[in-house]
Design a protein around this motif. Structure first.
Motif, PDB file in Angstrom:
ATOM      1  N   MET A  89       0.737  -1.148   0.019  1.00  0.00           N
ATOM      2  CA  MET A  89       0.023  -0.116  -0.152  1.00  0.00           C
ATOM      3  C   MET A  89       0.840   1.153  -0.114  1.00  0.00           C
ATOM      4  SD  MET A  89      -2.905   0.880   2.468  1.00  0.00           S
ATOM      5  CE  MET A  89      -2.438   2.418   2.995  1.00  0.00           C
ATOM      6  N   LYS A  90       0.983   1.904  -0.992  1.00  0.00           N
ATOM      7  CA  LYS A  90       1.966   2.838  -1.287  1.00  0.00           C
ATOM      8  C   LYS A  90       1.266   4.090  -1.838  1.00  0.00           C
ATOM      9  CE  LYS A  90       5.783  -0.381  -2.012  1.00  0.00           C
ATOM     10  NZ  LYS A  90       5.108  -1.447  -2.470  1.00  0.00           N
ATOM     11  N   CYS A  91       1.895   5.518  -1.657  1.00  0.00           N
ATOM     12  CA  CYS A  91       1.268   6.599  -2.185  1.00  0.00           C
ATOM     13  C   CYS A  91       2.363   7.689  -2.027  1.00  0.00           C
ATOM     14  CB  CYS A  91       0.093   6.968  -1.404  1.00  0.00           C
ATOM     15  SG  CYS A  91      -0.484   8.655  -1.359  1.00  0.00           S
ATOM     16  N   LEU A  92       2.581   8.450  -3.029  1.00  0.00           N
ATOM     17  CA  LEU A  92       3.208   9.819  -3.016  1.00  0.00           C
ATOM     18  C   LEU A  92       2.441  10.796  -3.330  1.00  0.00           C
ATOM     19  CD1 LEU A  92       6.917  10.315  -3.107  1.00  0.00           C
ATOM     20  CD2 LEU A  92       5.714  11.612  -4.686  1.00  0.00           C
ATOM     21  N   LEU A  93       2.525  12.097  -2.798  1.00  0.00           N
ATOM     22  CA  LEU A  93       1.769  12.981  -3.439  1.00  0.00           C
ATOM     23  C   LEU A  93       2.573  14.600  -2.974  1.00  0.00           C
ATOM     24  CD1 LEU A  93      -0.375  15.104  -1.551  1.00  0.00           C
ATOM     25  CD2 LEU A  93      -1.518  12.795  -1.122  1.00  0.00           C
ATOM     26  N   LEU A  94       2.104  15.322  -3.845  1.00  0.00           N
ATOM     27  CA  LEU A  94       2.772  16.872  -3.694  1.00  0.00           C
ATOM     28  C   LEU A  94       1.629  17.764  -3.775  1.00  0.00           C
ATOM     29  CD1 LEU A  94       5.032  15.311  -5.576  1.00  0.00           C
ATOM     30  CD2 LEU A  94       5.394  17.426  -6.500  1.00  0.00           C
ATOM     31  N   THR A 109       7.460  15.631  10.262  1.00  0.00           N
ATOM     32  CA  THR A 109       8.196  14.866   9.386  1.00  0.00           C
ATOM     33  C   THR A 109       7.876  13.425   9.217  1.00  0.00           C
ATOM     34  OG1 THR A 109       9.889  14.466  11.418  1.00  0.00           O
ATOM     35  CG2 THR A 109      10.320  16.259   9.979  1.00  0.00           C
ATOM     36  N   SER A 110       7.152  12.899  10.281  1.00  0.00           N
ATOM     37  CA  SER A 110       6.711  11.555   9.875  1.00  0.00           C
ATOM     38  C   SER A 110       5.628  11.218  11.235  1.00  0.00           C
ATOM     39  CB  SER A 110       7.651  10.419   9.976  1.00  0.00           C
ATOM     40  OG  SER A 110       8.173  10.078  11.221  1.00  0.00           O
ATOM     41  N   PHE A 111       4.835  10.193  10.712  1.00  0.00           N
ATOM     42  CA  PHE A 111       3.706   9.528  11.644  1.00  0.00           C
ATOM     43  C   PHE A 111       3.986   8.086  11.515  1.00  0.00           C
ATOM     44  CE2 PHE A 111       1.288  13.146   9.502  1.00  0.00           C
ATOM     45  CZ  PHE A 111       1.434  13.995  10.615  1.00  0.00           C
ATOM     46  N   SER A 112       3.652   7.400  12.405  1.00  0.00           N
ATOM     47  CA  SER A 112       3.694   5.806  12.360  1.00  0.00           C
ATOM     48  C   SER A 112       2.500   5.355  12.987  1.00  0.00           C
ATOM     49  CB  SER A 112       4.918   5.199  12.634  1.00  0.00           C
ATOM     50  OG  SER A 112       5.432   5.654  13.817  1.00  0.00           O
ATOM     51  N   THR A 113       1.733   4.199  12.662  1.00  0.00           N
ATOM     52  CA  THR A 113       0.495   3.828  13.345  1.00  0.00           C
ATOM     53  C   THR A 113       0.726   2.466  13.881  1.00  0.00           C
ATOM     54  OG1 THR A 113       0.029   2.656  11.297  1.00  0.00           O
ATOM     55  CG2 THR A 113      -1.003   4.978  11.692  1.00  0.00           C
ATOM     56  N   VAL A 165       3.697   7.495   1.722  1.00  0.00           N
ATOM     57  CA  VAL A 165       2.802   6.654   2.565  1.00  0.00           C
ATOM     58  C   VAL A 165       3.132   5.241   2.244  1.00  0.00           C
ATOM     59  CG1 VAL A 165       0.543   5.904   3.516  1.00  0.00           C
ATOM     60  CG2 VAL A 165       0.764   8.403   2.477  1.00  0.00           C
ATOM     61  N   ASN A 166       3.678   4.571   3.380  1.00  0.00           N
ATOM     62  CA  ASN A 166       3.634   3.088   2.998  1.00  0.00           C
ATOM     63  C   ASN A 166       2.863   2.249   4.143  1.00  0.00           C
ATOM     64  OD1 ASN A 166       4.793   0.262   3.484  1.00  0.00           O
ATOM     65  ND2 ASN A 166       5.720   0.907   1.616  1.00  0.00           N
ATOM     66  N   GLY A 167       2.094   1.214   3.609  1.00  0.00           N
ATOM     67  CA  GLY A 167       1.350   0.602   4.508  1.00  0.00           C
ATOM     68  C   GLY A 167       1.505  -1.027   4.332  1.00  0.00           C
ATOM     69  N   ASP A 168       2.631  -1.516   3.793  1.00  0.00           N
ATOM     70  CA  ASP A 168       2.706  -3.007   3.470  1.00  0.00           C
ATOM     71  C   ASP A 168       4.023  -3.220   3.698  1.00  0.00           C
ATOM     72  OD1 ASP A 168       4.540  -2.018   1.587  1.00  0.00           O
ATOM     73  OD2 ASP A 168       3.028  -2.135  -0.068  1.00  0.00           O
ATOM     74  N   GLY A 169       4.819  -2.543   4.646  1.00  0.00           N
ATOM     75  CA  GLY A 169       6.005  -3.092   5.125  1.00  0.00           C
ATOM     76  C   GLY A 169       7.205  -3.049   4.164  1.00  0.00           C
ATOM     77  N   ASP A 170       7.006  -2.729   3.171  1.00  0.00           N
ATOM     78  CA  ASP A 170       8.191  -2.809   2.172  1.00  0.00           C
ATOM     79  C   ASP A 170       9.008  -1.819   2.079  1.00  0.00           C
ATOM     80  OD1 ASP A 170       7.190  -5.003   0.877  1.00  0.00           O
ATOM     81  OD2 ASP A 170       6.318  -3.815  -0.931  1.00  0.00           O
ATOM     82  N   GLU A 171       8.568  -0.488   2.852  1.00  0.00           N
ATOM     83  CA  GLU A 171       9.694   0.526   2.914  1.00  0.00           C
ATOM     84  C   GLU A 171       9.847   1.069   4.232  1.00  0.00           C
ATOM     85  OE1 GLU A 171       8.484   2.993  -1.172  1.00  0.00           O
ATOM     86  OE2 GLU A 171       6.935   2.210   0.068  1.00  0.00           O
ATOM     87  N   LEU A 191      11.153   6.213   2.334  1.00  0.00           N
ATOM     88  CA  LEU A 191      10.099   7.121   1.963  1.00  0.00           C
ATOM     89  C   LEU A 191      10.874   8.527   1.675  1.00  0.00           C
ATOM     90  CD1 LEU A 191       6.962   5.895   3.942  1.00  0.00           C
ATOM     91  CD2 LEU A 191       7.402   5.501   1.692  1.00  0.00           C
ATOM     92  N   LYS A 192      11.753   8.854   2.707  1.00  0.00           N
ATOM     93  CA  LYS A 192      12.073  10.036   2.656  1.00  0.00           C
ATOM     94  C   LYS A 192      13.054  10.162   1.465  1.00  0.00           C
ATOM     95  CE  LYS A 192      15.565  11.646   5.573  1.00  0.00           C
ATOM     96  NZ  LYS A 192      16.109  11.771   6.863  1.00  0.00           N
ATOM     97  N   ARG A 193      13.808   9.161   1.225  1.00  0.00           N
ATOM     98  CA  ARG A 193      14.761   9.014  -0.132  1.00  0.00           C
ATOM     99  C   ARG A 193      13.619   9.055  -1.378  1.00  0.00           C
ATOM    100  NH1 ARG A 193      19.740   7.555  -0.511  1.00  0.00           N
ATOM    101  NH2 ARG A 193      19.657   6.815   1.683  1.00  0.00           N
ATOM    102  N   LYS A 194      12.611   8.501  -1.373  1.00  0.00           N
ATOM    103  CA  LYS A 194      11.565   8.585  -2.663  1.00  0.00           C
ATOM    104  C   LYS A 194      11.311  10.216  -2.525  1.00  0.00           C
ATOM    105  CE  LYS A 194       7.787   5.731  -3.800  1.00  0.00           C
ATOM    106  NZ  LYS A 194       6.775   4.470  -3.122  1.00  0.00           N
TER     107      LYS A 194
END
Lengths: 587, 617
Positions: free
Chosen positions: B1-6, B70-74, B93-99, B104-107
């Motif tokens: 579950m991934k997302c990136l937005l500006l 700078t970040s949230f984690s649930t 955003v990542n919700g599948d543990g891949d990143e 994410l910051k690098r992305k």
């Protein structure tokens, strides 16, 4: 623009979003408690409003409560439950896992003494409960070194300066008390530090708050030198109602180890006899480790091994509460604690002195209906009082609950899940015997007498011995710095002095924070050496402990390119050698 | 579950990318909240609504507390990373543990880099960037977003599968003889021929290089070219890979590896997970928008037919490359020699000198704005800059020149007149805080001029090297490498696909100032070393590396050239020497005694120096 106080004074707040639902509702109505309390209300509203809003948005997007919130200059551990939001901030370089633990401990403390949060706020006013939050916050944050914060560990007495027989004696007193079937478990504390405990660390921490609180009252009395109290007891007993989680209670009532065998379980059975670190087998991973680690244990029973195997949740949740998990596999056995050095006693005392004791004390007397201090001579009367008071509480509770709407299923679940018990405390000057007892203990006159009389003489003796033991000036600092954290007993042994933190100590603490964070994220990680130009730190861990070691003095300069002669790589060997005399066995 | 937005400060989404899982989740959430029979809102609107509270809270925090999330984690380990660049907020955003949070910051930083490569200085102005990223025209927007999404996915694929993107270093194919021959060929034959041809339409080849998959075979820069930075080169490789993705067929690879009898192969890579189908899907699947308006829906349909056209093969891409002065516009020609082997030409385009002067004045206005914001007035506001009168007349002259160059300068002229009235006339405010709006407007207008000169669609489609020239270049290099082709393709696939968590771990420690790290993790023993050498290979003394804040740029080459800064920092102590920085990552079995591991590392460190004597860059 609002300027906030420096973030070294961390923020803590409890916010009830159910109070702020309509446009017209004021954010301040949702703020149940905000620390520091002198923060201007518009700042409080700003922080609570923004953080609560953002947390709600994120938790809806992810269908899960927010746990951590980072800002550029600070970070917040967050708990969201039943429309409540707790948030505790700290500076960014404290490990995530530590600040989350701290917040969980804080909430757990509150529930231990007050029961479910929603119910407490129905019973008492915000102002009354604010005092309690303040006290718990002080207790957790104050009087310890940064290392204690990182590991959120118990404060223990320095066993290196104490005759081991005294520790044994303390353990025996606790066992003697348990002869009374109403006594579940106990611990003995001396001047705010653990001497011996039968409870899991999470419970010991909670019990200690009450001890420091009553201690501070006595402290105040003696400090004032009030003549009217001369001859008044330096020995007194007190009881208060407390609330346990069912899992905690289950462990106390049905200990996995037979009580009969307790007396010969003085050696901590929780330390795996063989360290995983030195193993060279490929299959040697933490999950299988514990099973194979105690094959020759003479009294190894199945239940024993199950108890000490790591909780499965540790493997999957990177942000886990150490305390909660440990309580899952801890047996209420009598352990002699390993201890830290004497550095934080002064800090505790100073901290206590810094509390506004008068205020707390007077409020305490007013509001703590379920909580009273008695003279040893006045037992008969106070029992009656206790009975009537606990009845009053129940009535008050019912009255308060009835007019409210039916609580949500979740709330009910939470309310019923906490089980009331009684915390009994017998103080002899600086020494405190604290026992978790069944509620009937209050009314059972003979049981009280029995426990009181059977322990009084021993407690007096122990107190005298402990008082006469010199606090032990910490020896000249060795050519090394170390910290040894026992994850099972939740204790820390270190030679980092609380006050004089030199550059080497700073480097040590910095590296420890990083490596501890790494350990907490990665369960398979066993050891690490990290090195910069001026220092090198070695960290190693098993399921039972974490140890950090730094050799003083700048490591031999080299280019930073791989070099077998680099002194950093000899740290494991040095740590094994040097730490033996501190009772830390890394072999 | 991934997302990136500006998003910009008014909570408008400027661009977003999601994977299908995230998209489904959002739609489910809206499905639940929708009334029976009501249609789902357009996906873009859902995204906007969902993230708006976070975006708005961010601006509130910045305005009132001077701090930002700078970040949230649930509790279920979803991670949200936020970063504000000027007026633009990036959320990943990542919700599948891949990143991880770091990933994410690098992305986010890579996305930023990609927009800089594509839009150059236009990114300096929030208003213009908004126009650029969110064109009014739906068709145009879809095309652009599709391109950006595809670039982002290409980056993610490379980061997962290609070790040069794991460590963010340009990897070379080591074959000294061939390498030297190729460089000579590029210089004497190719670049010379093109640059002396009349049909080059005023362009001039500055750099030429040959890529075999992601690896560099040969690189040539002409004498009057400025340096091509590694971060740009890596970004360009992403662009090339996006145009001509390497199909890494693993079975084939391992077969080839087995059949090759080259003795120095001592490591057989573990097959990496097969290229994820899900990652590539978006390119083929219909766009994710669900338009409610039937008219728009039709436009959307026709768009799909329009979108299919084969891209003009000889049209260059516009890229903006870092230089000492400013992001310089270049044209990039990617000529596929064979599948997997590409010739890349970077040319200087006509009028590119304008970029330098625009940038010069842009900087002047930025400085002025800063000093005005700090409360400096009058002459103090212009401190550190050449005389006002001189600058003023220079800018006057420039605007006149630009007006004669077939571009729209009326807005710039208006802004300039307004600025002059306020700054220089008696009735105006002079150099005070009141000048700020005019100052900002000048910045925007200058960026606008820059955009008109250099943005791809403004250049006109005729601006390119003549197609026959491109074809000629292609066939020349094909001829040259014909016999080497298969060898190169096999060689480029060797030693790939090691995915080490060690790299991220080491970078995290390095960020905190630790240049040596050893870890015993599970059955393995990991080592990381960073050190400095001078040009002759003499190992220089260690220094304490400054530790950078958590919200700073991630350690790496692609996003911020961490190592370039590190070298600059180190060079302060060694001003008379050329300093080089090396890193070594090793993985050993944990059963091997530490002494042997360390000895082996030190041997490797000595050996690795040897093949680098190949001429490059």
């Amino acid at each position: 623009k609002i300027t906030l106080p420096p973030l070294t004074n961390s923020f803590f707040f409890l916010y009830d979003s159910s109070k702020v639902q309509e446009e017209v509702d004021l954010t301040r109505d949702g703020i149940y408690y905000f620390s520091p309390e002198d923060t201007p209300i518009d700042q409080q509203e700003l922080l609570c409003g923004q953080l609560a809003g953002v947390c709600r948005c994120v938790s809806e997007l992810s269908s899960s409560p927010v746990r951590l919130l980072h800002l550029r200059k600070s970070k917040y551990a967050v708990r969201m439950k039943d429309k409540f939001l707790w948030a505790l901030s700290c500076v960014v370089d404290i490990p995530d896992v530590s600040v989350c633990d701290l917040l969980d401990q804080l909430i757990a403390l509150f529930c231990f003494y007050n029961g479910p949060v929603r119910q407490s706020y129905q019973l008492y006013s915000k102002q009354e409960l604010a005092l309690r939050w303040a006290r718990y916050l002080c207790h957790l944050q104050g009087g310890s070194t940064e290392l204690h914060h990182i590991f959120s560990c118990l404060r223990t007495i320095d066993s290196t300066h104490i005759d081991p027989l005294l520790l044994l004696k303390a353990a025996l007193i606790l066992q003697a008390c348990q002869r009374c079937p109403l006594v579940l478990a106990g611990c003995i504390l001396y001047r705010g530090r653990v001497v011996s405990t039968q409870m899991p660390p999470a419970l010991t921490v909670k019990v200690m708050v009450y001890e420091t609180q009553t201690y501070s009252q006595d402290f105040q009395v003696t400090a004032n030198g009030l003549s009217s109290l001369v001859g008044s007891p330096f020995s007194s007993t007190a009881t208060t109602q407390v609330f346990l989680m069912p899992t905690e209670l289950h462990m106390l009532r049905c200990p996995p180890v037979d009580r009969a065998c307790r007396s010969h379980c003085n050696q901590p059975p929780c330390q795996p006899s063989r360290s995983r670190l030195l193993s060279r087998t490929l299959s040697d991973t933490p999950t299988t480790d514990t099973d194979s680690s105690m094959p020759s244990s003479p009294r190894s029973s199945l239940s024993d091994e199950l108890c000490f195997s790591p909780s499965p949740s540790r493997v999957n949740t990177p942000i886990h509460s150490n305390l909660m998990n440990q309580s899952e596999y801890f047996t209420p056995d009598s352990h002699v604690h390993s201890t830290s050095n004497g550095t934080n006693l002064c800090a505790v005392e100073e901290h206590l002195a810094g509390l506004n004791i008068n205020q707390i004390k007077s409020e305490e007397n007013k509001l703590d209906a379920n909580n009273h201090v008695t003279n040893k001579n006045g037992n008969g009367e106070t029992e009656e009082e206790a009975k009537t008071k606990s009845k009053q509480i129940n009535r008050k509770l019912k009255e308060k609950n009835e007019p409210t709407n039916t609580p949500s299923p979740h709330e009910t679940l939470e309310d019923t899940s906490l089980v009331p018990l009684v915390l009994y405390q017998h103080r002899v000057k600086g020494l405190v015997l604290a026992l978790l007892v069944e509620p009937e203990f209050i009314t059972d006159h003979s049981a009280r007498e029995e426990v009181h009389h059977s322990s009084l003489a021993s407690l007096n003796g122990l107190e005298a011995h402990l008082r006469n033991t010199s606090p032990g000036t910490p020896g000249p600092p060795g050519p090394y710095t170390f910290a040894h954290y026992d994850c099972i007993q939740n204790t820390l042994t270190t030679n980092v002095c609380g006050r004089s933190v030199g550059p080497q100590d700073q480097a040590f603490v910095k590296a420890t924070k990083l490596v501890h964070s790494h350990f907490s994220r990665l369960d398979t990680l066993q050891e690490a050496i990290v090195r910069n130009a001026s220092s090198a730190v070695y960290g190693t861990r098993t399921t039972a402990q974490e140890t950090y070691f730094l050799q003083q003095g700048t490591p031999v300069r080299n280019s930073g390119s791989p070099d077998p002669q680099d002194s950093a790589f000899s740290l494991p060997r040095k740590a094994r050698l040097r730490l033996l005399k501190h009772g830390v066995n890394l072999l | 579950m991934k997302c990136l937005l500006l998003a910009n400060e008014s909570a408008e989404v400027l661009f977003y990318w999601t994977d299908t899982e995230f998209e489904q989740r959002v739609q489910e959430q809206y499905g639940v909240s929708q009334e029976e029979g009501e249609r789902l809102p357009a996906f873009e609107d859902s995204i906007n609504t969902l993230f708006a509270p976070i975006i708005i809270s961010c601006s509130t925090m910045v305005d009132r507390l001077g701090d930002n999330y700078t970040s949230f984690s649930t509790e279920n380990n979803h991670i949200y990373v936020l970063h504000q660049f000027e007026e633009c907020l990036y959320i990943a955003v990542n919700g599948d543990g891949d990143e991880t949070e770091e990933d994410l910051k690098r992305k986010i930083f890579v996305m930023k880099k990609l927009t800089e490569i594509m839009f150059g200085m236009v990114t300096f102005s929030g208003a213009l960037l908004r126009k650029e990223l969110r064109p009014q025209d739906t068709e145009q927007r879809n095309r652009l977003w599709k391109k950006l999404r595809s670039l982002l996915e290409t980056y993610s694929r490379l980061r997962e599968n290609d070790q040069s993107f794991l460590v963010e270093a340009v990897e070379r194919l080591i074959h000294p003889t061939l390498c030297e021959q190729c460089i000579e060929f590029l210089e004497r034959r190719l670049v010379q021929q093109i640059n002396s041809n009349m049909d080059r339409m005023g362009e001039e080849v500055l750099h030429a290089f040959i890529l075999v998959h992601t690896k560099l075979l040969a690189f040539y820069s002409s004498r009057n070219a400025s340096n091509l930075y590694s971060s740009d080169l890596l970004a360009l490789i992403i662009l090339v890979q996006d145009l001509y993705p390497s199909k890494i067929n693993l079975d084939e690879t391992s077969e080839e590896l087995e059949s090759s009898s080259v003795p120095e192969v001592f490591y057989t890579p573990e097959p990496s997970p097969p290229e994820r189908e899900s990652v590539r899907q978006r390119g083929d699947s219909p766009p994710v928008f669900q338009f409610v308006d039937p008219d728009v829906q039709m436009a959307e349909d026709s768009l799909q037919t329009l979108e299919a056209p084969t891209p003009d093969p000889s049209a260059p891409s516009r890229v903006f490359l870092e230089s000492k002065e400013c992001p310089m516009p270049h044209s990039m020609y990617c000529l596929p020699l064979w599948p997997g082997i590409t010739l890349v030409l970077l040319t200087k385009i006509p009028n590119s000198h304008v970029a330098t002067s625009v940038c010069y004045f842009l900087e002047a206005f930025v400085k002025l704005e800063k000093r005005l914001c700090e409360g400096h007035e009058g002459a103090a506001a212009m401190r550190g800059q050449p005389s006002v009168q001189e600058q003023r007349s220079r800018l006057e002259k420039l605007i006149k020149t630009w007006a004669g160059m077939d571009i729209q300068t009326s807005q710039l002229q208006n802004a300039w007149t307004d600025f002059k009235n306020k700054a220089f006339s008696r009735s105006g405010s002079g150099f005070t805080r009141d000048l700020l709006p005019s100052c900002r407007n000048m910045k925007t207008q200058l960026c606008g001029v820059y955009r008109q000169f250099f943005a791809a669609e403004c250049m006109g489609s005729s601006q390119r090297l003549a197609p026959h020239l491109q074809e000629r270049a292609l066939s020349m290099v094909q001829e040259k490498l014909m016999d080497w082709k298969d060898f190169l393709l096999v060689k480029s696939k060797r030693n790939i696909t090691m995915v080490w968590s060690l790299v991220a771990t080491a970078q995290r420690y390095l960020q905190k100032g630790y240049a040596t790290v050893t870890l015993r993790d599970g059955d393995y023993f990991y080592c990381y070393f960073l050190w400095f050498e001078n040009e002759t290979g003499y190992k220089l003394e260690v220094i304490d590396i400054p530790s950078s804040p958590d919200d700073g740029a991630p350690v790496g080459m692609l996003t911020c050239d961490y190592y370039r800064k590190l070298l600059r920092y180190y060079s302060k102590k060694h001003q008379n020497e050329v300093v080089k920085c090396y890193e070594l990552f090793t993985v050993h079995l944990g059963v091997i005694p530490n002494e042997y591991i360390l000895q082996h590392c030190s041997q490797l460190a000595r050996k690795l120096w040897e093949p680098t004597r190949i001429p490059l860059l």
